[in-house]
Scaffold this motif. Structure first.
Motif, PDB file in Angstrom:
ATOM      1  N   PHE A  91      10.229   4.288   3.436  1.00 18.89           N
ATOM      2  CA  PHE A  91      11.184   3.181   3.557  1.00 18.89           C
ATOM      3  C   PHE A  91      11.536   2.543   2.215  1.00 18.89           C
ATOM      4  CE2 PHE A  91       9.533   2.978   8.009  1.00 18.89           C
ATOM      5  CZ  PHE A  91      10.721   3.375   8.604  1.00 18.89           C
ATOM      6  N   THR A  92      10.615   2.509   1.263  1.00 18.91           N
ATOM      7  CA  THR A  92      10.890   1.788   0.020  1.00 18.91           C
ATOM      8  C   THR A  92      11.480   2.660  -1.064  1.00 18.91           C
ATOM      9  OG1 THR A  92       8.627   2.137  -0.716  1.00 18.91           O
ATOM     10  CG2 THR A  92       9.113   0.063   0.415  1.00 18.91           C
ATOM     11  N   GLU A  93      11.142   3.923  -1.101  1.00 15.25           N
ATOM     12  CA  GLU A  93      11.607   4.758  -2.190  1.00 15.25           C
ATOM     13  C   GLU A  93      12.886   5.513  -1.870  1.00 15.25           C
ATOM     14  OE1 GLU A  93       8.571   7.112  -3.880  1.00 15.25           O
ATOM     15  OE2 GLU A  93       7.230   5.419  -4.185  1.00 15.25           O
ATOM     16  N   GLY A  94      13.569   5.168  -0.827  1.00 16.07           N
ATOM     17  CA  GLY A  94      14.904   5.681  -0.588  1.00 16.07           C
ATOM     18  C   GLY A  94      15.008   6.918   0.270  1.00 16.07           C
ATOM     19  N   VAL A  95      13.909   7.445   0.787  1.00 22.09           N
ATOM     20  CA  VAL A  95      14.034   8.597   1.675  1.00 22.09           C
ATOM     21  C   VAL A  95      14.760   8.165   2.938  1.00 22.09           C
ATOM     22  CG1 VAL A  95      12.755  10.322   2.992  1.00 22.09           C
ATOM     23  CG2 VAL A  95      11.970   9.655   0.724  1.00 22.09           C
ATOM     24  N   ILE A  96      14.299   7.082   3.497  1.00 20.26           N
ATOM     25  CA  ILE A  96      14.992   6.478   4.637  1.00 20.26           C
ATOM     26  C   ILE A  96      15.093   4.994   4.328  1.00 20.26           C
ATOM     27  CG2 ILE A  96      14.884   5.932   7.080  1.00 20.26           C
ATOM     28  CD1 ILE A  96      13.292   8.449   7.515  1.00 20.26           C
ATOM     29  N   SER A  97      16.291   4.509   4.319  1.00 24.65           N
ATOM     30  CA  SER A  97      16.465   3.082   4.054  1.00 24.65           C
ATOM     31  C   SER A  97      16.350   2.313   5.364  1.00 24.65           C
ATOM     32  CB  SER A  97      17.831   2.838   3.408  1.00 24.65           C
ATOM     33  OG  SER A  97      18.856   3.147   4.324  1.00 24.65           O
ATOM     34  N   LYS A  98      16.266   1.006   5.248  1.00 24.92           N
ATOM     35  CA  LYS A  98      16.177   0.183   6.454  1.00 24.92           C
ATOM     36  C   LYS A  98      17.428   0.327   7.302  1.00 24.92           C
ATOM     37  CE  LYS A  98      13.072  -3.204   4.471  1.00 24.92           C
ATOM     38  NZ  LYS A  98      12.877  -4.576   4.046  1.00 24.92           N
TER      39      LYS A  98
ATOM     40  N   PRO B 237       0.835  -1.206   0.000  1.00 28.69           N
ATOM     41  CA  PRO B 237       0.000   0.000   0.000  1.00 28.69           C
ATOM     42  C   PRO B 237       0.869   1.255   0.000  1.00 28.69           C
ATOM     43  CG  PRO B 237      -0.070  -1.068   2.141  1.00 28.69           C
ATOM     44  CD  PRO B 237       0.688  -1.976   1.219  1.00 28.69           C
ATOM     45  N   ARG B 238       0.412   2.268  -0.676  1.00 29.14           N
ATOM     46  CA  ARG B 238       1.195   3.489  -0.780  1.00 29.14           C
ATOM     47  C   ARG B 238       0.734   4.461   0.306  1.00 29.14           C
ATOM     48  NH1 ARG B 238       4.174   4.447  -5.166  1.00 29.14           N
ATOM     49  NH2 ARG B 238       3.766   6.686  -5.107  1.00 29.14           N
ATOM     50  N   ASN B 239       1.450   4.436   1.417  1.00 31.90           N
ATOM     51  CA  ASN B 239       1.196   5.419   2.455  1.00 31.90           C
ATOM     52  C   ASN B 239       2.527   6.073   2.836  1.00 31.90           C
ATOM     53  OD1 ASN B 239       2.507   3.631   4.173  1.00 31.90           O
ATOM     54  ND2 ASN B 239       0.605   2.765   4.964  1.00 31.90           N
ATOM     55  N   PHE B 240       2.484   6.932   3.805  1.00 30.67           N
ATOM     56  CA  PHE B 240       3.667   7.727   4.155  1.00 30.67           C
ATOM     57  C   PHE B 240       4.855   6.856   4.547  1.00 30.67           C
ATOM     58  CE2 PHE B 240       6.095   9.909   7.517  1.00 30.67           C
ATOM     59  CZ  PHE B 240       6.608  10.951   6.770  1.00 30.67           C
ATOM     60  N   PHE B 241       4.620   5.869   5.405  1.00 31.46           N
ATOM     61  CA  PHE B 241       5.734   5.069   5.919  1.00 31.46           C
ATOM     62  C   PHE B 241       6.328   4.159   4.845  1.00 31.46           C
ATOM     63  CE2 PHE B 241       3.371   6.075   9.825  1.00 31.46           C
ATOM     64  CZ  PHE B 241       4.388   6.723  10.498  1.00 31.46           C
TER      65      PHE B 241
END
Length: 139
Positions: A41-48, A33-37
């Motif tokens: 995490f998936t599009e590279g703003v914050i990686s794991k 699902p496309r939500n904020f979190f």
């Protein structure tokens, strides 16, 4: 249908083979699902890895928040205690003023004379006499 491997099959050929039972049905992966979190995490703003590296800081911030909340409760309890003690001081001040007024009333000459009269003591009617001693009399 031929017995050849063809890599360029069209979607229509694949669908017809799935319907005929030749090819097994392939389940597509569930879409995230496309939500904020998930976007973060998936599009590279914050990686794991970055999120894992920030975990101690997040725990530190949570600890500071708990200290802040505890400090607030402690301060509110102190304010309640100060108010309670202020009321008690006012009450004791009133008691002190009442007792002081009663004592001042009871220590007047007429009140003392009334209290002593029951014991049989009387107030002297003549003024006190001054005793004069010359230098030679005392030896």
């Amino acid at each position: 249908m031929s017995n050849q491997f063809r890599s360029n099959k069209t979607d229509e050929e694949i669908e017809s083979q799935v319907e005929d039972g030749i090819l097994p049905e392939v389940n597509e992966k569930a879409e995230i699902p496309r939500n904020f979190f998930t976007l973060m995490f998936t599009e590279g703003v914050i990686s794991k890895q970055a999120a894992t590296d920030m975990l101690p800081f997040i725990i530190f911030i949570a600890f500071l928040g708990m200290i802040y909340i505890g400090n607030r409760h402690f301060a509110e309890n102190n304010i309640r205690d100060i108010d309670k003690l202020g009321k008690e001081v006012k009450e004791l001040s009133w008691d002190f003023k009442t007792l002081k007024a009663d004592l001042m009333l009871k220590s007047t000459q007429t009140e003392v004379a009334k209290e002593v009269d029951t014991l049989g003591l009387l107030e002297p009617n003549e003024p006190p006499k001054k005793i004069v001693i010359t230098e030679g009399e005392f030896k």
